[in-house]
Design an enzyme around this catalytic site. Structure first.
Site, PDB file in Angstrom:
ATOM      1  CG  ASP A  36      -1.975   1.061   1.169  1.00  0.00           C
ATOM      2  OD1 ASP A  36      -2.328   1.484   0.047  1.00  0.00           O
ATOM      3  OD2 ASP A  36      -2.454   1.495   2.241  1.00  0.00           O
ATOM      4  CG  ASN A  38       1.687   1.349  -5.171  1.00  0.00           C
ATOM      5  OD1 ASN A  38       2.606   1.162  -4.382  1.00  0.00           O
ATOM      6  ND2 ASN A  38       1.122   0.372  -5.864  1.00  0.00           N
ATOM      7  NE  ARG A  40      -1.285   6.785   1.161  1.00  0.00           N
ATOM      8  CZ  ARG A  40      -1.473   5.938   2.161  1.00  0.00           C
ATOM      9  NH1 ARG A  40      -1.265   6.352   3.392  1.00  0.00           N
ATOM     10  NH2 ARG A  40      -1.859   4.706   1.926  1.00  0.00           N
ATOM     11  CB  THR A  82     -13.021  -8.307  -3.439  1.00  0.00           C
ATOM     12  OG1 THR A  82     -12.859  -8.165  -2.011  1.00  0.00           O
ATOM     13  CG2 THR A  82     -12.625  -9.718  -3.829  1.00  0.00           C
ATOM     14  CG  ASN A  84      -7.969  -2.353  -4.497  1.00  0.00           C
ATOM     15  OD1 ASN A  84      -7.031  -3.134  -4.294  1.00  0.00           O
ATOM     16  ND2 ASN A  84      -8.199  -1.322  -3.680  1.00  0.00           N
ATOM     17  NE  ARG A 204      -2.507  -0.922   4.741  1.00  0.00           N
ATOM     18  CZ  ARG A 204      -3.771  -0.966   4.409  1.00  0.00           C
ATOM     19  NH1 ARG A 204      -4.589  -1.733   5.089  1.00  0.00           N
ATOM     20  NH2 ARG A 204      -4.236  -0.252   3.382  1.00  0.00           N
ATOM     21  NE  ARG A 210      -7.654   1.093   5.927  1.00  0.00           N
ATOM     22  CZ  ARG A 210      -7.430   2.391   6.066  1.00  0.00           C
ATOM     23  NH1 ARG A 210      -7.489   2.951   7.268  1.00  0.00           N
ATOM     24  NH2 ARG A 210      -7.167   3.159   5.009  1.00  0.00           N
ATOM     25  CB  SER A 212      -7.468  -3.346   3.694  1.00  0.00           C
ATOM     26  OG  SER A 212      -7.175  -2.099   4.279  1.00  0.00           O
TER      27      SER A 212
HETATM   28  C1  IPE Z   1      -5.195  -2.605   0.409  1.00  0.00           C
HETATM   29  O1  IPE Z   1      -4.944  -1.281   0.113  1.00  0.00           O
HETATM   30  C2  IPE Z   1      -5.241  -3.433  -0.835  1.00  0.00           C
HETATM   31  C3  IPE Z   1      -3.977  -3.558  -1.556  1.00  0.00           C
HETATM   32  C4  IPE Z   1      -2.827  -3.054  -1.216  1.00  0.00           C
HETATM   33  C5  IPE Z   1      -4.053  -4.352  -2.760  1.00  0.00           C
HETATM   34  P1  IPE Z   1      -6.115  -0.221  -0.080  1.00  0.00           P
HETATM   35  O2  IPE Z   1      -5.463   1.078  -0.354  1.00  0.00           O
HETATM   36  O3  IPE Z   1      -7.094  -0.724  -1.079  1.00  0.00           O
HETATM   37  O4  IPE Z   1      -6.805  -0.249   1.354  1.00  0.00           O
HETATM   38  P2  IPE Z   1      -7.677   0.826   2.135  1.00  0.00           P
HETATM   39  O5  IPE Z   1      -8.702   1.317   1.166  1.00  0.00           O
HETATM   40  O6  IPE Z   1      -6.733   1.919   2.555  1.00  0.00           O
HETATM   41  O7  IPE Z   1      -8.224   0.091   3.307  1.00  0.00           O
HETATM   42  C1  IPE Z   2      -1.723   0.203  -3.264  1.00  0.00           C
HETATM   43  O1  IPE Z   2      -1.494   1.565  -3.335  1.00  0.00           O
HETATM   44  C2  IPE Z   2      -2.092  -0.398  -4.571  1.00  0.00           C
HETATM   45  C3  IPE Z   2      -3.430  -0.956  -4.626  1.00  0.00           C
HETATM   46  C4  IPE Z   2      -4.319  -0.857  -3.699  1.00  0.00           C
HETATM   47  C5  IPE Z   2      -3.777  -1.688  -5.815  1.00  0.00           C
HETATM   48  P1  IPE Z   2      -2.682   2.619  -3.290  1.00  0.00           P
HETATM   49  O2  IPE Z   2      -3.127   2.886  -4.679  1.00  0.00           O
HETATM   50  O3  IPE Z   2      -3.752   2.188  -2.367  1.00  0.00           O
HETATM   51  O4  IPE Z   2      -1.904   3.874  -2.715  1.00  0.00           O
HETATM   52  P2  IPE Z   2      -2.489   4.963  -1.720  1.00  0.00           P
HETATM   53  O5  IPE Z   2      -3.040   4.250  -0.536  1.00  0.00           O
HETATM   54  O6  IPE Z   2      -3.547   5.699  -2.472  1.00  0.00           O
HETATM   55  O7  IPE Z   2      -1.308   5.809  -1.396  1.00  0.00           O
HETATM   56 MG    MG Z   3      -4.078   2.495  -0.376  1.00  0.00          MG
END
Ligand code: IPE
Ligand code: IPE
Ligand code: MG
Length: 260
Positions: A36, A38, A40, A82, A84, A204, A210, A212
């Site tokens: 998680d 990417n 930001r 699921t 996303n 994480r 969390r 997730s």
């Molecule tokens: C968790 O990250 C899922 C993955 C890294 C694939 P999210 O960015 O989707 O989670 P939340 O929305 O912050 O809980």
């Molecule tokens: C994780 O990075 C990648 C996936 C959930 C697929 P994010 O895209 O959730 O990055 P943030 O949380 O917005 O920084």
């Molecule tokens: Mg995220």
């Protein structure tokens, strides 16, 4: 291990490369990582979110190398949940494209590292081209034994449990299963990857604390470790910090500490 041992691990002094006595580390059999942060990471650099996802995908290679260094046997990474699907269509499209590109592009490197690739999640519900990638990567890497990389894609812990219930309910309906024979072990043996041991440690990055919907059943007794570093920057130092923290944990599983 007592807290006095902390001095042996010099990362407490926040040196760039922690110099530790690796033989003192307890190495988990299975670690799971929520990739998680990417978005930001990209935002901080004023880049589009897609650039963050690309950097994140590249960093998976680094994680594999680093886990190989420590002799970790199973590494599960959360790549697409699921939930996303609720992101903008263009972002979902980017993530699917990266997925397709990744396994063909990096297969020689995965081969070199002796990494077997498997997938977990609702793979059947994915488009045909994605399923073909999964099949190719799994078939082509079956013989590799140094480490198993499990990619959680279209994965949701609740969905995994519901699908397991559906499978067992169908067998009850057919008359081939007596509900009283459903035990925890039997249920677990019907999850997506029953032969893979539960994760010992779930990591994480990104500052969120969390899980997730990740490995809801399998992670019931996992140690959790959170880091503020964003996933594309998560390197050897962070992995080592996580392993140092894990080494100090007392895993009691409801029992009493061995030292007591
Ligand atoms: C968790 O990250 C899922 C993955 C890294 C694939 P999210 O960015 O989707 O989670 P939340 O929305 O912050 O809980
Ligand atoms: C994780 O990075 C990648 C996936 C959930 C697929 P994010 O895209 O959730 O990055 P943030 O949380 O917005 O920084
Ligand atoms: Mg995220």
């Amino acid at each position: 291990m007592s807290s006095n041992d902390e001095s042996r691990f010099s990362f407490f002094s926040r040196k760039k490369t922690p110099s530790i006595d690796e033989s003192e580390l307890k190495i988990p059999t299975h670690i799971a990582v929520i990739m998680d942060g990417n978005g930001r990471w990209a935002k901080k650099r004023m880049l589009p979110r897609s650039a963050g996802h690309r950097a994140g995908a590249d960093n998976l290679k680094t994680l594999c190398k680093n886990c190989g260094h420590y002799g970790i046997k199973y590494v599960t990474v959360y790549a697409f949940s699921t939930e996303n699907w609720s992101r903008p269509e263009s972002e979902v499209h980017t993530l699917m494209e990266l997925f397709v590109e990744y396994f063909d592009r990096y297969d020689p490197e995965l081969e070199q590292e002796g990494i077997r690739v498997r997938f977990t999640g609702d793979i059947e519900a994915l488009p045909e081209n994605i399923r073909a990638v999964c099949k190719r990567a799994e078939e082509g890497s079956k013989h590799r034994t140094r480490m198993t990389l499990i990619v959680a894609f279209n994965y949701g812990g609740r969905r995994e449990i519901v699908q397991t219930c559906q499978k067992l309910a169908q067998r009850v309906k057919d008359g081939s299963l007596d509900p009283s024979s459903i035990t925890e072990e039997m249920f677990a043996s019907n999850l997506y990857l029953p032969d893979v041991p539960d994760p010992d440690l779930i990591i994480r990055p990104s500052g969120e604390e969390r899980t997730s919907n990740f490995l809801v059943w399998e992670g019931a007794y996992s140690e959790l470790w959170f880091s503020d570093v964003l996933w594309p920057d998560f390197g050897m130092q962070e992995l080592t910090e996580a392993l140092v923290a894990y080494t100090k944990r007392d895993r009691r599983f409801g029992g009493l500490s061995k030292e007591k």
